[in-house]
Motif scaffolding. Sequence first.
Motif, PDB file in Angstrom:
ATOM      1  N   GLY A  90       0.980  -1.484  -0.351  1.00 23.07           N
ATOM      2  CA  GLY A  90      -0.208  -0.099   0.030  1.00 23.07           C
ATOM      3  C   GLY A  90       0.959   1.638  -0.097  1.00 23.07           C
ATOM      4  N   LEU A  91       1.327   1.707  -0.787  1.00 26.03           N
ATOM      5  CA  LEU A  91       1.878   2.630  -1.655  1.00 26.03           C
ATOM      6  C   LEU A  91       2.231   4.083  -0.893  1.00 26.03           C
ATOM      7  CD1 LEU A  91       4.675   2.901  -3.243  1.00 26.03           C
ATOM      8  CD2 LEU A  91       3.074   4.968  -4.620  1.00 26.03           C
ATOM      9  N   LEU A  92       2.573   4.636   0.461  1.00 26.99           N
ATOM     10  CA  LEU A  92       2.576   5.533   0.681  1.00 26.99           C
ATOM     11  C   LEU A  92       3.115   7.178   0.580  1.00 26.99           C
ATOM     12  CD1 LEU A  92       1.119   7.381   3.126  1.00 26.99           C
ATOM     13  CD2 LEU A  92       2.783   6.452   5.169  1.00 26.99           C
ATOM     14  N   PRO A  93       3.725   8.128  -0.305  1.00 27.59           N
ATOM     15  CA  PRO A  93       4.346   8.973  -1.120  1.00 27.59           C
ATOM     16  C   PRO A  93       5.240   9.401   0.007  1.00 27.59           C
ATOM     17  CG  PRO A  93       2.461   9.613  -1.467  1.00 27.59           C
ATOM     18  CD  PRO A  93       2.062   8.168  -0.477  1.00 27.59           C
ATOM     19  N   ALA A  94       6.098   9.528  -0.362  1.00 26.26           N
ATOM     20  CA  ALA A  94       7.588  10.656   0.657  1.00 26.26           C
ATOM     21  C   ALA A  94       6.771  11.855   0.826  1.00 26.26           C
ATOM     22  CB  ALA A  94       8.570  10.363  -0.552  1.00 26.26           C
ATOM     23  N   TRP A  95       5.845  12.531   0.146  1.00 28.82           N
ATOM     24  CA  TRP A  95       4.995  13.771   0.142  1.00 28.82           C
ATOM     25  C   TRP A  95       3.917  14.250   1.226  1.00 28.82           C
ATOM     26  CZ3 TRP A  95       0.599  13.187  -2.067  1.00 28.82           C
ATOM     27  CH2 TRP A  95       1.257  12.981  -2.968  1.00 28.82           C
ATOM     28  N   ALA A  96       3.773  12.939   1.450  1.00 32.11           N
ATOM     29  CA  ALA A  96       2.353  12.584   2.053  1.00 32.11           C
ATOM     30  C   ALA A  96       2.897  13.205   3.249  1.00 32.11           C
ATOM     31  CB  ALA A  96       1.914  11.005   2.646  1.00 32.11           C
ATOM     32  N   THR A  97       1.655  14.174   4.072  1.00 32.08           N
ATOM     33  CA  THR A  97       1.905  14.395   5.237  1.00 32.08           C
ATOM     34  C   THR A  97       1.674  13.252   6.099  1.00 32.08           C
ATOM     35  OG1 THR A  97      -0.489  15.170   5.073  1.00 32.08           O
ATOM     36  CG2 THR A  97       1.199  16.752   4.604  1.00 32.08           C
TER      37      THR A  97
ATOM     38  N   ALA B 198       5.142  -6.397 -11.115  1.00 32.90           N
ATOM     39  CA  ALA B 198       5.987  -5.250 -11.157  1.00 32.90           C
ATOM     40  C   ALA B 198       5.787  -4.531 -10.194  1.00 32.90           C
ATOM     41  CB  ALA B 198       6.246  -4.757 -12.799  1.00 32.90           C
ATOM     42  N   GLY B 199       6.471  -3.860  -9.733  1.00 30.34           N
ATOM     43  CA  GLY B 199       6.013  -2.969  -8.763  1.00 30.34           C
ATOM     44  C   GLY B 199       6.596  -1.264  -8.493  1.00 30.34           C
ATOM     45  N   LEU B 200       6.118  -0.846  -7.676  1.00 33.49           N
ATOM     46  CA  LEU B 200       6.904   0.750  -7.534  1.00 33.49           C
ATOM     47  C   LEU B 200       6.953   0.852  -5.424  1.00 33.49           C
ATOM     48  CD1 LEU B 200       4.604   2.991  -9.965  1.00 33.49           C
ATOM     49  CD2 LEU B 200       7.646   2.043 -10.535  1.00 33.49           C
ATOM     50  N   TRP B 201       7.923   1.523  -5.732  1.00 35.25           N
ATOM     51  CA  TRP B 201       8.011   1.940  -4.014  1.00 35.25           C
ATOM     52  C   TRP B 201       8.134   3.113  -3.853  1.00 35.25           C
ATOM     53  CZ3 TRP B 201      12.407   2.780  -1.258  1.00 35.25           C
ATOM     54  CH2 TRP B 201      14.263   2.708  -2.062  1.00 35.25           C
ATOM     55  N   ASP B 202       8.229   3.091  -2.694  1.00 33.11           N
ATOM     56  CA  ASP B 202       8.810   4.652  -1.742  1.00 33.11           C
ATOM     57  C   ASP B 202       8.830   4.687  -0.261  1.00 33.11           C
ATOM     58  OD1 ASP B 202       9.330   7.602  -2.283  1.00 33.11           O
ATOM     59  OD2 ASP B 202       7.344   8.340  -2.548  1.00 33.11           O
ATOM     60  N   GLU B 203       9.643   5.896   0.082  1.00 32.59           N
ATOM     61  CA  GLU B 203      10.191   5.914   1.508  1.00 32.59           C
ATOM     62  C   GLU B 203       9.596   6.853   2.597  1.00 32.59           C
ATOM     63  OE1 GLU B 203      14.195   4.782   2.852  1.00 32.59           O
ATOM     64  OE2 GLU B 203      13.994   6.884   2.650  1.00 32.59           O
ATOM     65  N   TRP B 204       8.689   6.249   2.722  1.00 37.40           N
ATOM     66  CA  TRP B 204       8.196   8.069   3.876  1.00 37.40           C
ATOM     67  C   TRP B 204       8.829   8.411   5.717  1.00 37.40           C
ATOM     68  CZ3 TRP B 204       5.721   7.954   8.816  1.00 37.40           C
ATOM     69  CH2 TRP B 204       4.505   9.729   8.593  1.00 37.40           C
TER      70      TRP B 204
ATOM     71  N   PHE C  48       4.327  -0.280  -1.103  1.00 40.86           N
ATOM     72  CA  PHE C  48       4.699  -0.762  -2.549  1.00 40.86           C
ATOM     73  C   PHE C  48       3.651  -0.510  -2.782  1.00 40.86           C
ATOM     74  CE2 PHE C  48       4.788  -5.036   0.065  1.00 40.86           C
ATOM     75  CZ  PHE C  48       3.844  -5.585  -1.665  1.00 40.86           C
ATOM     76  N   THR C  49       3.321  -0.806  -4.095  1.00 40.76           N
ATOM     77  CA  THR C  49       2.409  -1.023  -5.042  1.00 40.76           C
ATOM     78  C   THR C  49       3.243  -1.778  -6.162  1.00 40.76           C
ATOM     79  OG1 THR C  49      -0.022  -0.100  -6.188  1.00 40.76           O
ATOM     80  CG2 THR C  49       2.450   1.311  -6.342  1.00 40.76           C
ATOM     81  N   ILE C  50       1.680  -2.440  -5.800  1.00 38.87           N
ATOM     82  CA  ILE C  50       2.152  -3.626  -7.802  1.00 38.87           C
ATOM     83  C   ILE C  50       1.216  -2.985  -9.075  1.00 38.87           C
ATOM     84  CG2 ILE C  50       1.225  -5.835  -8.578  1.00 38.87           C
ATOM     85  CD1 ILE C  50       1.184  -7.093  -5.473  1.00 38.87           C
ATOM     86  N   ILE C  51       1.279  -3.274  -9.976  1.00 43.38           N
ATOM     87  CA  ILE C  51       0.941  -2.352 -11.437  1.00 43.38           C
ATOM     88  C   ILE C  51       0.389  -3.652 -11.894  1.00 43.38           C
ATOM     89  CG2 ILE C  51       1.435  -1.981 -13.724  1.00 43.38           C
ATOM     90  CD1 ILE C  51       4.948  -0.335 -11.894  1.00 43.38           C
ATOM     91  N   THR C  52      -0.432  -3.123 -12.790  1.00 47.50           N
ATOM     92  CA  THR C  52      -1.380  -3.543 -13.426  1.00 47.50           C
ATOM     93  C   THR C  52      -1.800  -3.488 -14.726  1.00 47.50           C
ATOM     94  OG1 THR C  52      -3.539  -2.953 -12.527  1.00 47.50           O
ATOM     95  CG2 THR C  52      -3.087  -4.469 -11.196  1.00 47.50           C
ATOM     96  N   THR C  53      -2.509  -4.482 -15.404  1.00 44.97           N
ATOM     97  CA  THR C  53      -2.300  -4.454 -16.452  1.00 44.97           C
ATOM     98  C   THR C  53      -3.323  -5.068 -17.540  1.00 44.97           C
ATOM     99  OG1 THR C  53      -1.446  -4.105 -19.422  1.00 44.97           O
ATOM    100  CG2 THR C  53      -1.284  -5.936 -17.988  1.00 44.97           C
TER     101      THR C  53
END
Length: 236
Positions: free
Chosen positions: A56-63, A143-149, A161-166
């Motif tokens: 469950g992606l939590l972006p770095a810019w999240a408050t 295939a996934g994307l990740w971020d650091e908060w 992380f989040t999982i990419i779908t097609t």
Amino acid sequence: MCGRYSVATKKLLKEHRQSARYPGIINDPIYNAAPSQALPVVPNTSPDTTALFSWGLLPAWATSTRTNRPINARADSLTQSPMFRTLIGRKRCLVLADGFYEWKKKDSPQQSLFDLPASAGKNKIIRQPYRFTLLSEDLFSFAGLWDEWVDKSTGEVLKTFTIITTEANELVQEVHDRMPVILTSEAEELWLNNDEPVEALLDLLKPYDAAAMKAYPISPLINSPQNNMPEVLNSL
């Protein structure tokens, strides 16, 4: 959508492409991986190791952690999404799995009081779970994307992380119109390559070959994330 999957592989052959990364990161098989759990990924910043990130992606810019945390990212809108467009070029990961689950809706009107459990009741819609795996039932990667908060008040670091779908291939189409992006072994290396251009990375986000996959209906035990037991994999 991909909302549940498994990492239940008990043993990898020495020649398996993930054998150097996988051992030791999981003590017990995960039969019912669900959002918010800490699950094994291989980040592009450390391609020879496996780490546990929260799904469950939590972006770095999240408050705060109360921000919406998407578990999936659509391949066709990655470069337009404010949440994902900067990550595709910088923070990618392999999400280790050996199967995923989808639910097929089917109308099953009750004809009599004794139809259960084939029917959930008069004019109710039943959702039958299915498990999708490779023909070999071997370990693979989404295939996934990740971020650091970083929590500014405590300094705590949360990696997610989040999982990419097609769009779904011919097999998954029978149950759902979308599927997680499964990478081939060649695509895995490109996905982790920090020198690969974004345009080439986007070309990897295609439906997996349906002929190399299989599916079967499974027990409704999978419906509850609390049911992390081998019985959830049993075919009906």
